[in-house]
Write a protein that holds these residues in place. Structure first.
Motif, PDB file in Angstrom:
ATOM      1  N   GLY A 171       2.455  -0.542  11.008  1.00  0.00           N
ATOM      2  CA  GLY A 171       2.319  -1.623  10.042  1.00  0.00           C
ATOM      3  C   GLY A 171       1.017  -1.610   9.269  1.00  0.00           C
ATOM      4  N   ILE A 172       0.406  -0.441   9.110  1.00  0.00           N
ATOM      5  CA  ILE A 172      -0.859  -0.342   8.381  1.00  0.00           C
ATOM      6  C   ILE A 172      -0.665   0.592   7.185  1.00  0.00           C
ATOM      7  N   ALA A 173      -0.990   0.089   5.993  1.00  0.00           N
ATOM      8  CA  ALA A 173      -0.808   0.919   4.804  1.00  0.00           C
ATOM      9  C   ALA A 173      -1.876   0.701   3.754  1.00  0.00           C
ATOM     10  N   ASP A 174      -2.779  -0.268   3.956  1.00  0.00           N
ATOM     11  CA  ASP A 174      -3.811  -0.490   2.962  1.00  0.00           C
ATOM     12  C   ASP A 174      -5.108  -0.944   3.628  1.00  0.00           C
ATOM     13  N   TYR A 175      -6.076  -1.301   2.812  1.00  0.00           N
ATOM     14  CA  TYR A 175      -7.409  -1.649   3.296  1.00  0.00           C
ATOM     15  C   TYR A 175      -7.404  -2.895   4.175  1.00  0.00           C
ATOM     16  N   ARG A 176      -6.471  -3.816   3.922  1.00  0.00           N
ATOM     17  CA  ARG A 176      -6.417  -5.022   4.736  1.00  0.00           C
ATOM     18  C   ARG A 176      -5.988  -4.713   6.162  1.00  0.00           C
ATOM     19  N   GLY A 177      -5.024  -3.822   6.302  1.00  0.00           N
ATOM     20  CA  GLY A 177      -4.615  -3.405   7.641  1.00  0.00           C
ATOM     21  C   GLY A 177      -5.716  -2.647   8.355  1.00  0.00           C
ATOM     22  N   PHE A 178      -6.473  -1.854   7.588  1.00  0.00           N
ATOM     23  CA  PHE A 178      -7.596  -1.097   8.145  1.00  0.00           C
ATOM     24  C   PHE A 178      -8.651  -2.044   8.715  1.00  0.00           C
ATOM     25  N   GLY A 188     -10.290   2.998  14.693  1.00  0.00           N
ATOM     26  CA  GLY A 188      -9.709   3.653  13.538  1.00  0.00           C
ATOM     27  C   GLY A 188      -8.243   3.304  13.428  1.00  0.00           C
ATOM     28  N   ILE A 189      -7.576   3.908  12.457  1.00  0.00           N
ATOM     29  CA  ILE A 189      -6.154   3.646  12.240  1.00  0.00           C
ATOM     30  C   ILE A 189      -5.384   4.955  12.124  1.00  0.00           C
ATOM     31  N   GLN A 190      -4.084   4.859  12.395  1.00  0.00           N
ATOM     32  CA  GLN A 190      -3.165   5.961  12.104  1.00  0.00           C
ATOM     33  C   GLN A 190      -2.076   5.426  11.188  1.00  0.00           C
ATOM     34  N   MET A 191      -1.820   6.135  10.102  1.00  0.00           N
ATOM     35  CA  MET A 191      -0.763   5.756   9.161  1.00  0.00           C
ATOM     36  C   MET A 191       0.246   6.889   9.045  1.00  0.00           C
ATOM     37  N   GLY A 192       1.512   6.533   9.040  1.00  0.00           N
ATOM     38  CA  GLY A 192       2.559   7.516   8.840  1.00  0.00           C
ATOM     39  C   GLY A 192       3.297   7.267   7.546  1.00  0.00           C
ATOM     40  N   THR A 193       3.940   6.116   7.447  1.00  0.00           N
ATOM     41  CA  THR A 193       4.779   5.794   6.294  1.00  0.00           C
ATOM     42  C   THR A 193       4.005   5.880   4.984  1.00  0.00           C
ATOM     43  N   ARG A 194       2.762   5.416   4.967  1.00  0.00           N
ATOM     44  CA  ARG A 194       1.971   5.455   3.728  1.00  0.00           C
ATOM     45  C   ARG A 194       1.815   6.889   3.229  1.00  0.00           C
ATOM     46  N   PHE A 195       1.716   7.857   4.138  1.00  0.00           N
ATOM     47  CA  PHE A 195       1.530   9.242   3.731  1.00  0.00           C
ATOM     48  C   PHE A 195       2.841   9.927   3.329  1.00  0.00           C
ATOM     49  N   LEU A 196       3.985   9.293   3.618  1.00  0.00           N
ATOM     50  CA  LEU A 196       5.244   9.860   3.147  1.00  0.00           C
ATOM     51  C   LEU A 196       5.280   9.881   1.618  1.00  0.00           C
ATOM     52  N   ALA A 197       4.774   8.808   1.020  1.00  0.00           N
ATOM     53  CA  ALA A 197       4.800   8.688  -0.437  1.00  0.00           C
ATOM     54  C   ALA A 197       3.512   9.223  -1.045  1.00  0.00           C
ATOM     55  N   THR A 198       3.201  10.476  -0.723  1.00  0.00           N
ATOM     56  CA  THR A 198       2.048  11.147  -1.328  1.00  0.00           C
ATOM     57  C   THR A 198       2.490  12.477  -1.926  1.00  0.00           C
ATOM     58  N   ILE A 281       6.154  -1.427   6.928  1.00  0.00           N
ATOM     59  CA  ILE A 281       5.159  -1.497   5.867  1.00  0.00           C
ATOM     60  C   ILE A 281       5.651  -0.863   4.571  1.00  0.00           C
ATOM     61  N   ALA A 282       6.805  -0.203   4.597  1.00  0.00           N
ATOM     62  CA  ALA A 282       7.346   0.436   3.389  1.00  0.00           C
ATOM     63  C   ALA A 282       7.440  -0.549   2.235  1.00  0.00           C
ATOM     64  N   GLY A 283       7.703  -1.817   2.542  1.00  0.00           N
ATOM     65  CA  GLY A 283       7.816  -2.823   1.497  1.00  0.00           C
ATOM     66  C   GLY A 283       6.555  -3.016   0.679  1.00  0.00           C
ATOM     67  N   MET A 284       5.418  -2.518   1.169  1.00  0.00           N
ATOM     68  CA  MET A 284       4.145  -2.643   0.450  1.00  0.00           C
ATOM     69  C   MET A 284       3.804  -1.416  -0.384  1.00  0.00           C
ATOM     70  N   ILE A 285       4.563  -0.352  -0.211  1.00  0.00           N
ATOM     71  CA  ILE A 285       4.246   0.904  -0.896  1.00  0.00           C
ATOM     72  C   ILE A 285       5.056   0.979  -2.190  1.00  0.00           C
ATOM     73  N   LYS A 286       4.384   0.966  -3.323  1.00  0.00           N
ATOM     74  CA  LYS A 286       5.064   0.851  -4.609  1.00  0.00           C
ATOM     75  C   LYS A 286       4.919   2.062  -5.516  1.00  0.00           C
TER      76      LYS A 286
END
Length: 315
Positions: A171-178, A188-198, A281-286
């Protein structure tokens, strides 16, 4: 600059891990994340030892920074994967779906740090006793195979139960989650879904587009009766899995239905029958961005947020 104990421990600039996602986290994504200053991780999934060796070699050709490999411990040929990793040498191994304790000494003897993914405090304590260098406490908001506790719940409890660094995931995809993760005590954090859309992620564009178009309720959990629940984006396949649950179908039916579904998503882009693993968190990735944009924006905005938080303190 935001720097925590995990940065010095593994030699990275930013305390940001890229999740080791099977069929999605190849050498290209991992090396791109590492080059920016995070920890890129190759998702070994069900790769053969030979394929994993090729991925590691390609990663080394594309970065001189630390990177890791994620392994699934229940595989029947896990010993061969472990030997391949040790032979090729990486900085870090993250583990899931099994007991990493069996392999920690072997990795340490090869100067490889071990960071297991844990869904509970009991396993966290067990892994610390076994010699883990750090832990990834992953909440059930994440994509793929999930546990039962949320990130907000599991991270502070794991932090309180061990004396090694804890990385927050789920559930972490931006600076607020960090920043929230740091406030919970994570290093620290680990992100998966956010890096799918790169740009550097080589999955089919249809998977990226599904993440970008997703709403807050489009990531659903399937396969609970199997004991291995998986969070995926809604499509025909997900609906069919949920129908099996409603009919109390035998486990063999789930296995048959899911056969080849990850390849169908990542390589073929089969919108109807692919298993498009994704976190809530996908709902936050635009939009699709470069890895550099994702990481540097998160760090910069997090620094600003931390500075701004002083306004809540009244003299």
């Amino acid at each position: 600059m935001i720097k925590t104990s995990i940065c010095d421990k593994i030699g990275i600039k930013y305390p940001i891990f890229q999740g080791g996602m099977a069929w999605a986290s190849d050498y290209a994504l991992a090396s791109a994340v590492s080059n920016v200053g995070g920890l890129g991780i190759i998702g070994a999934g069900q790769m053969s030892p030979e394929l994993l060796v090729r991925e590691i070699k390609k990663a080394k050709e594309n970065t001189d920074k630390p990177f890791g490999v994620n392994i699934i411990l229940y595989l029947t040929y896990i010993d061969e994967l472990v030997d391949a990793i040790i032979h090729e040498g990486v900085s870090v191994v993250t583990t899931g779906a099994g007991n990493a304790g069996t392999y920690i000494k072997k990795f340490h003897d090869a100067n490889i740090k071990v960071i297991p993914v844990v869904p509970s405090t009991a396993l966290a304590k067990r892994m610390e006793r076994a010699g883990a260098d750090a832990l990834i406490a992953e909440g059930m908001e994440s994509g793929g195979h999930i546990g039962e506790l949320t990130t907000m719940v599991i991270v502070p409890q794991v932090v309180n139960s061990v004396n090694i660094p804890v990385i927050a995931a789920g559930g972490i995809a931006d600076y607020r989650g960090f920043v929230a993760a740091l406030c919970l005590g994570a290093s620290g954090i680990q992100m998966g879904t956010r890096f799918l859309a790169t740009k550097e992620c080589h999955i089919h564009q249809n998977w990226k587009d599904m993440v970008i178009k997703a709403s807050d309720r489009d990531a659903v959990v399937t396969g609970r009766p199997t004991g291995h629940p998986v969070r995926v984006l809604k499509n025909r396949l997900a609906k069919m899995f949920l129908e099996l649950e409603g009919k109390c179908s035998p486990l063999a039916e789930y296995e048959k239905l899911g056969m080849g579904s990850l390849k169908a998503a990542s390589i073929d882009g089969n919108i109807e029958m692919g298993s498009f693993m994704s976190g809530q968190i996908a709902g936050m990735i635009k939009e699709e961005k470069t890895v550099k944009e994702v990481i540097e924006e998160i760090v910069s905005d997090a620094e600003d947020l931390i500075s701004d938080m002083s306004k809540f303190i009244k003299g």
